[in-house]
Design a protein around this motif. Structure first.
Motif, short mmCIF file in Angstrom:
data_model
loop_
_atom_site.label_atom_id
_atom_site.label_comp_id
_atom_site.label_asym_id
_atom_site.label_seq_id
_atom_site.Cartn_x
_atom_site.Cartn_y
_atom_site.Cartn_z
N LEU A 138 0.80 -1.22 0.00
CA LEU A 138 0.00 0.00 0.00
C LEU A 138 0.84 1.28 0.00
N ALA A 139 2.15 1.16 0.11
CA ALA A 139 3.00 2.35 0.16
C ALA A 139 2.83 3.18 -1.11
N GLN A 157 4.98 7.32 -5.15
CA GLN A 157 5.56 8.66 -5.29
C GLN A 157 6.35 9.07 -4.05
N ARG A 158 5.98 8.50 -2.89
CA ARG A 158 6.66 8.84 -1.63
C ARG A 158 6.73 7.58 -0.78
N PRO A 159 7.54 6.60 -1.19
CA PRO A 159 7.52 5.27 -0.56
C PRO A 159 7.85 5.26 0.92
N SER A 160 8.57 6.25 1.41
CA SER A 160 8.94 6.25 2.82
C SER A 160 8.09 7.20 3.65
N THR A 161 7.06 7.79 3.05
CA THR A 161 6.23 8.77 3.73
C THR A 161 4.80 8.25 3.87
N PRO A 162 4.26 8.22 5.08
CA PRO A 162 2.88 7.74 5.25
C PRO A 162 1.87 8.71 4.65
N TYR A 163 0.70 8.20 4.36
CA TYR A 163 -0.39 9.04 3.88
C TYR A 163 -0.93 9.90 5.02
N ASP A 164 -1.56 11.01 4.62
CA ASP A 164 -2.25 11.85 5.60
C ASP A 164 -3.66 11.37 5.86
N GLY A 165 -4.16 10.51 4.99
CA GLY A 165 -5.51 9.98 5.19
C GLY A 165 -5.83 8.89 4.20
N VAL A 166 -6.94 8.22 4.45
CA VAL A 166 -7.46 7.17 3.58
C VAL A 166 -8.94 7.44 3.33
N TRP A 167 -9.32 7.41 2.07
CA TRP A 167 -10.72 7.57 1.69
C TRP A 167 -11.19 6.24 1.11
N VAL A 218 -15.30 -6.57 1.26
CA VAL A 218 -14.27 -7.27 2.04
C VAL A 218 -14.97 -8.27 2.97
N ALA A 219 -14.54 -9.52 2.92
CA ALA A 219 -15.13 -10.54 3.78
C ALA A 219 -14.93 -10.18 5.25
N ARG A 220 -15.87 -10.57 6.10
CA ARG A 220 -15.82 -10.19 7.51
C ARG A 220 -14.51 -10.62 8.17
N GLU A 221 -14.03 -11.82 7.83
CA GLU A 221 -12.80 -12.32 8.45
C GLU A 221 -11.55 -11.58 7.98
N ASP A 222 -11.67 -10.82 6.89
CA ASP A 222 -10.54 -10.05 6.36
C ASP A 222 -10.61 -8.57 6.70
N PHE A 223 -11.76 -8.14 7.22
CA PHE A 223 -12.02 -6.70 7.39
C PHE A 223 -11.01 -6.06 8.33
N GLY A 224 -10.77 -6.69 9.47
CA GLY A 224 -9.81 -6.14 10.43
C GLY A 224 -8.41 -6.05 9.87
N LYS A 225 -8.03 -7.05 9.08
CA LYS A 225 -6.71 -7.03 8.47
C LYS A 225 -6.57 -5.86 7.51
N VAL A 226 -7.60 -5.63 6.69
CA VAL A 226 -7.55 -4.50 5.75
C VAL A 226 -7.47 -3.19 6.50
N LEU A 227 -8.30 -3.01 7.53
CA LEU A 227 -8.26 -1.77 8.31
C LEU A 227 -6.89 -1.57 8.96
N GLY A 228 -6.29 -2.65 9.47
CA GLY A 228 -4.97 -2.56 10.08
C GLY A 228 -3.90 -2.19 9.08
N ARG A 229 -3.98 -2.75 7.87
CA ARG A 229 -3.00 -2.43 6.83
C ARG A 229 -3.12 -0.96 6.42
N LEU A 230 -4.34 -0.46 6.37
CA LEU A 230 -4.54 0.95 6.05
C LEU A 230 -3.98 1.84 7.16
N ALA A 231 -4.14 1.43 8.41
CA ALA A 231 -3.59 2.20 9.52
C ALA A 231 -2.08 2.25 9.47
N GLU A 232 -1.46 1.14 9.08
CA GLU A 232 0.00 1.06 9.05
C GLU A 232 0.63 2.05 8.08
N VAL A 233 -0.09 2.44 7.03
CA VAL A 233 0.49 3.36 6.04
C VAL A 233 -0.02 4.78 6.20
#
Length: 206
Positions: free
Chosen positions: A97-98, A101-111, A119-134
């Protein structure tokens, strides 16, 4: 669980038609864009999940936000590129998800408007966590899902399109966001079409 390929193929088959159908922005989405941009202070670099035909990205850019357009559907990505926009084919469950254009810089937000329903229920938390990480600390999230219970497969059209959908209630949605590293500031219940209710979450990176 892997991404539902029938859902992706269904969007691929009707990308231009879907973009035309969704061109008019619902009032509740416009309200969420206002809140999201205000939370960002009117500037920043945002990862958009599920760009579709590009309606929301255009409005965000009008407000001074830089948007990385992405979609899991090749049909939408090709449509965006044909219309002159940079867009990346991206599966938020498995892909890096990096920002290229700025591979070492996190995003300011996610839309992520009206796309995480697939997203399947069992994958939802993983997706939200991956979005938080970046996303930087304090960065903003908009995520909207359909209000309801369980899962379903909806079909549309003479040559049926098949969409796997997962529904959420507010307490479970709030818990999933919190567990994934987001601080929830509010969840609004919004009506799209008659009897089509959405839960629209506003959150920031813990």
């Amino acid at each position: 669980m892997s991404t539902d390929r029938d859902t992706v193929r269904s969007y691929d088959a009707v990308a231009a038609e879907y973009a035309a159908e969704a061109a008019a922005m619902p009032g509740w989405v416009a309200t969420e864009i206002d809140a999201f941009v205000t939370g960002l202070g009117g500037s920043g670099r945002v990862l958009e999940i599920g760009s579709g035909g590009g309606r929301d990205a255009l409005e965000l850019e009008k407000r001074g936000i830089s948007v990385r357009r992405t979609d899991i559907s090749k049909g939408f990505v090709e449509l965006l590129r044909e219309n002159g926009f940079e867009a990346d084919l991206l599966d938020p469950l498995t892909d890096d998800l990096a920002d290229p254009q700025r591979p070492s810089t996190p995003y300011d937000g996610v839309w992520a408007c009206a796309c995480l329903i697939h997203v399947a229920r069992e994958d939802f938390g993983k997706v939200l966590g991956r979005l938080a990480e970046v996303t930087r600390t304090g960065g903003r999230l908009h995520a909207s899902v359909r209000d309801g219970d369980g899962e379903d497969v909806s079909t549309h059209g003479a040559a049926p399109r098949r969409y796997a959908e997962t529904y959420w209630r507010e307490p479970a949605l709030r818990s999933a966001l919190t567990d994934a590293g987001w601080v929830v500031s509010g969840i609004r219940r919004c009506m799209g079409r008659p009897d089509d209710w959405w839960l629209s979450a506003r959150a920031s990176r813990a």
